[in-house]
Write an enzyme that holds these catalytic residues in place. Structure first.
Site, PDB file in Angstrom:
ATOM      1  N   LYS A   1     -13.521  -7.066  -6.194  1.00 53.07           N
ATOM      2  CA  LYS A   1     -13.879  -7.315  -4.799  1.00 53.07           C
ATOM      3  C   LYS A   1     -15.376  -7.633  -4.784  1.00 53.07           C
ATOM      4  O   LYS A   1     -16.203  -6.714  -4.865  1.00 53.07           O
ATOM      5  CB  LYS A   1     -13.580  -6.096  -3.933  1.00 53.07           C
ATOM      6  CG  LYS A   1     -12.094  -5.778  -3.758  1.00 53.07           C
ATOM      7  CD  LYS A   1     -11.924  -4.604  -2.804  1.00 53.07           C
ATOM      8  CE  LYS A   1     -10.465  -4.377  -2.431  1.00 53.07           C
ATOM      9  NZ  LYS A   1      -9.716  -3.725  -3.519  1.00 53.07           N
TER      10      LYS A   1
ATOM     11  N   LYS B   1       0.865  -1.177   0.000  1.00 49.87           N
ATOM     12  CA  LYS B   1       0.000   0.000   0.000  1.00 49.87           C
ATOM     13  C   LYS B   1       0.903   1.229   0.000  1.00 49.87           C
ATOM     14  O   LYS B   1       1.783   1.360   0.847  1.00 49.87           O
ATOM     15  CB  LYS B   1      -0.876   0.011   1.247  1.00 49.87           C
ATOM     16  CG  LYS B   1      -1.886  -1.125   1.327  1.00 49.87           C
ATOM     17  CD  LYS B   1      -3.159  -0.763   0.603  1.00 49.87           C
ATOM     18  CE  LYS B   1      -4.254  -1.776   0.856  1.00 49.87           C
ATOM     19  NZ  LYS B   1      -5.500  -1.425   0.153  1.00 49.87           N
TER      20      LYS B   1
END
Length: 344
Positions: A257, A149
């Site tokens: 997702k 990230k």
């Protein structure tokens, strides 16, 4: 048939940082169906500040689903287009109710413990020492694909971390993915992509915020690093709009997702479209409990995807649902010798 729901908060073992902030808890809802002595369990994995169904009437809609459960999964799914996480929970719960074992939705060599799913090791944002510690842990744990990230700390520090990995491991030894969560501005994005490309990055997720289709298309046409759409797909619910997005942006990859895009049916629509357009794809969990992670894992195994998936989130919480899911040597496995403990 009866239906009810349970509200549950998952607690992170340690605060986990993204460019949108630091997470300490994750809210979720379990949908439980009962029919003729059998139970089915689904998870409505709402993700605050990101899900399009993060709205005040969310619980009211769950109550409506329970009151109208006799409509069945397809009719309910079609009436829940504005609530993709509930769509997924409904699909999961009905699939669970119909199964011989309520937690084995897609029987396979995966659920028999004979095959595993390669996954990426996720490195959360934090200071340099914390991120370096996570990288070392992932490599020692046998991961061959690491996802960092980025976008919340100094960019040069992030480049230094990538350099640290590449000094020790080539791109053939360790695949590197980065996820900006839309942290870059369009004006700075290309320069940052060029600097990132020096470290042989496999792909970057969502370099700029979603909703800027023309700018994202420009980046995808010129980028030195393959770009993967993620948040960009949220809220795009009709096949026509999905086709339009892909034709305009022309990304190199797409990341799905299920809790954010309408469960199995919504994800399959996207899969069909990206494959028609020769766009690569993989699936990532959206911080669900092991109930949702289990469903996603079994579904993706049935698709025979060879890319590492983003399914390593089961160990994030102190109070996750005990399950047969285990991570070993950079792979997600289902251990039939381990049992579920669903006591809420």
């Amino acid at each position: 048939m009866k239906a009810n729901y349970l509200h549950y908060f998952l607690n992170f073992k340690r605060p986990s940082g993204t460019s949108r902030g630091v997470l300490t808890t994750k809210e979720t809802w379990f949908l439980v169906l009962e029919n003729e002595g059998k139970k089915g369990i689904g998870e409505c994995g709402l993700l605050r500040s990101l899900s399009i169904d993060d709205r005040p009437d969310y619980e009211e809609k769950l109550k409506w689903v329970c009151e109208n459960i006799a409509l069945g999964p397809e009719m309910l799914w079609n009436q829940l287009l504005e609530f993709p996480s509930i769509q997924f929970g409904v699909e999961m719960a009905f699939k669970s109710l119909e199964a011989k074992n309520k937690f084995i939705l897609f029987p396979s060599e995966f659920t028999e413990g004979k095959s595993a799913i390669p996954i990426n090791g996720l490195v959360w944002m934090g200071d340099k020492a914390f991120m370096k510690e996570q990288i070392s842990e992932k490599i020692k744990a046998g991961f061959r694909c690491i996802k960092l990230k980025i976008g919340a700390i100094d960019f040069q520090t992030e480049l230094d971390l990538l350099k640290y990995i590449r000094t020790e491991f080539s791109s053939k030894e360790i695949e590197l993915r980065v996820d900006a969560n839309g942290a870059f501005s369009f004006l700075e994005a290309m320069e940052k992509l060029k600097k990132l490309s020096e470290y042989e990055i496999h792909s970057i997720e969502q370099p700029i915020k979603q909703g800027q289709w023309e700018q994202m298309a420009d980046l995808c046409s010129k980028t030195p690093i393959p770009i993967a759409l993620d948040e960009e797909l949220i809220g795009v619910s009709t096949v026509t709009k999905k086709q339009e997005l892909l034709q305009i942006i022309k990304p190199q990859f797409a990341i799905f997702k299920p809790s954010l895009i309408g469960g199995f049916m919504g994800t399959q629509e996207w899969v069909d479209l990206v494959e028609q357009n020769s766009i690569g794809w993989w699936v990532t969990s959206a911080l669900e409990s092991n109930v949702g992670l289990n469903a996603i894992s079994q579904w993706i195994f049935s698709k025979k995807s060879l890319l590492p998936q983003g399914l390593g989130t089961g160990g994030l919480y102190t109070n996750n649902i005990e399950s047969p899911l285990v991570v070993k040597n950079g792979e997600l496995r289902y251990d039939p010798e381990r049992s579920w403990n669903f006591k809420l």
